[in-house]
Design a protein around this motif. Sequence first.
Motif, mmCIF file in Angstrom:
data_model
loop_
_atom_site.group_PDB
_atom_site.id
_atom_site.type_symbol
_atom_site.label_atom_id
_atom_site.label_comp_id
_atom_site.label_asym_id
_atom_site.label_seq_id
_atom_site.Cartn_x
_atom_site.Cartn_y
_atom_site.Cartn_z
ATOM 1 N N GLY A 218 -1.880 6.501 -0.173
ATOM 2 C CA GLY A 218 -2.346 7.496 0.781
ATOM 3 C C GLY A 218 -2.790 6.917 2.109
ATOM 4 O O GLY A 218 -3.128 5.740 2.220
ATOM 5 N N ILE A 219 -2.748 7.774 3.074
ATOM 6 C CA ILE A 219 -3.239 7.435 4.400
ATOM 7 C C ILE A 219 -4.685 7.894 4.452
ATOM 8 O O ILE A 219 -4.976 9.085 4.312
ATOM 9 N N VAL A 220 -5.585 6.962 4.621
ATOM 10 C CA VAL A 220 -7.018 7.240 4.613
ATOM 11 C C VAL A 220 -7.436 7.863 5.935
ATOM 12 O O VAL A 220 -8.202 8.828 5.965
ATOM 13 N N GLU A 221 -6.922 7.315 7.011
ATOM 14 C CA GLU A 221 -7.287 7.789 8.341
ATOM 15 C C GLU A 221 -6.138 7.501 9.297
ATOM 16 O O GLU A 221 -5.497 6.448 9.216
ATOM 17 N N TYR A 222 -5.885 8.447 10.185
ATOM 18 C CA TYR A 222 -4.816 8.266 11.178
ATOM 19 C C TYR A 222 -5.279 8.877 12.489
ATOM 20 O O TYR A 222 -5.579 10.064 12.550
ATOM 21 N N GLU A 223 -5.356 8.060 13.509
ATOM 22 C CA GLU A 223 -5.750 8.508 14.841
ATOM 23 C C GLU A 223 -4.605 8.189 15.799
ATOM 24 O O GLU A 223 -4.551 7.101 16.376
ATOM 25 N N LEU B 7 -3.622 4.901 18.190
ATOM 26 C CA LEU B 7 -2.611 4.065 17.539
ATOM 27 C C LEU B 7 -3.204 3.248 16.392
ATOM 28 O O LEU B 7 -2.888 2.078 16.203
ATOM 29 N N VAL B 8 -4.060 3.901 15.604
ATOM 30 C CA VAL B 8 -4.711 3.252 14.470
ATOM 31 C C VAL B 8 -4.476 4.084 13.218
ATOM 32 O O VAL B 8 -4.663 5.302 13.221
ATOM 33 N N VAL B 9 -4.063 3.401 12.156
ATOM 34 C CA VAL B 9 -3.863 4.064 10.885
ATOM 35 C C VAL B 9 -4.431 3.176 9.775
ATOM 36 O O VAL B 9 -4.257 1.959 9.799
ATOM 37 N N THR B 10 -5.149 3.788 8.855
ATOM 38 C CA THR B 10 -5.700 3.086 7.703
ATOM 39 C C THR B 10 -4.947 3.577 6.476
ATOM 40 O O THR B 10 -4.919 4.778 6.200
ATOM 41 N N VAL B 11 -4.331 2.629 5.753
ATOM 42 C CA VAL B 11 -3.429 2.982 4.659
ATOM 43 C C VAL B 11 -3.770 2.164 3.421
ATOM 44 O O VAL B 11 -4.078 0.977 3.517
ATOM 45 N N ARG B 12 -3.681 2.795 2.256
ATOM 46 C CA ARG B 12 -3.904 2.077 1.000
ATOM 47 C C ARG B 12 -2.667 1.253 0.641
ATOM 48 O O ARG B 12 -1.544 1.599 0.992
ATOM 49 N N ALA B 13 -2.879 0.182 -0.104
ATOM 50 C CA ALA B 13 -1.832 -0.790 -0.419
ATOM 51 C C ALA B 13 -0.633 -0.215 -1.155
ATOM 52 O O ALA B 13 0.501 -0.622 -0.925
ATOM 53 N N GLY B 14 -0.834 0.726 -2.048
ATOM 54 C CA GLY B 14 0.260 1.261 -2.845
ATOM 55 C C GLY B 14 1.085 2.331 -2.161
ATOM 56 O O GLY B 14 2.036 2.846 -2.733
ATOM 57 N N THR B 15 0.750 2.667 -0.935
ATOM 58 C CA THR B 15 1.466 3.695 -0.190
ATOM 59 C C THR B 15 2.899 3.241 0.099
ATOM 60 O O THR B 15 3.098 2.144 0.622
ATOM 61 N N GLY C 218 -12.736 -7.491 9.061
ATOM 62 C CA GLY C 218 -12.138 -6.892 10.250
ATOM 63 C C GLY C 218 -12.686 -5.508 10.517
ATOM 64 O O GLY C 218 -13.732 -5.120 10.017
ATOM 65 N N GLY C 219 -11.966 -4.780 11.340
ATOM 66 C CA GLY C 219 -12.408 -3.444 11.719
ATOM 67 C C GLY C 219 -11.253 -2.622 12.228
ATOM 68 O O GLY C 219 -10.113 -2.813 11.808
ATOM 69 N N GLN C 220 -11.536 -1.734 13.184
ATOM 70 C CA GLN C 220 -10.493 -0.866 13.720
ATOM 71 C C GLN C 220 -10.239 -1.098 15.199
ATOM 72 O O GLN C 220 -9.598 -0.288 15.845
#
Length: 162
Positions: free
Chosen positions: A51-56, A60-68, A139-141
Amino acid sequence: MEPALSQIIERVRAASQAATPQALRIQGGGSKDFLGLELRGEALDVRPLQGIVEYEPSELVVTVRAGTPLAALEQVLAERGQALAFEPPHFARQGRQATVGGMVAAGLSGPARASVGAVRDYVLGIEILNGKAELLRFGGQVMKNVAGYDVSRLMAGSWGTL
């Protein structure tokens, strides 16, 4: 904490307590199983972590889980007229599907790497589970994250060995 992550943590904890953490082999879609060393150990499947946890899009930032699945991430980006700058190979064959975790673990960036950079240049932050079943965040965003070691870049291309 989500159930899928809890189950993975418990499997790693059990292997650590049994003094056999090397008996686990991190695996997502298995699309890159033909690369590298011989596969050993019991598969630790990360595909439930999807899944995509966060998308802005504006940032141009996206947070994605490893199994996506990598294709799913690329589809979501395409819907907003965006794409990954690098070109990670999918190696999708025989029902195997590339995942975001595999993209980072392999560190393969495709032919655009020479002009746009590698996977590691775009990973701003990372959450990992170490061999002692400890969940660690680095790290961070934002690009200017100067505190601490740049573990996010180190993980790209490590094949899960770190």
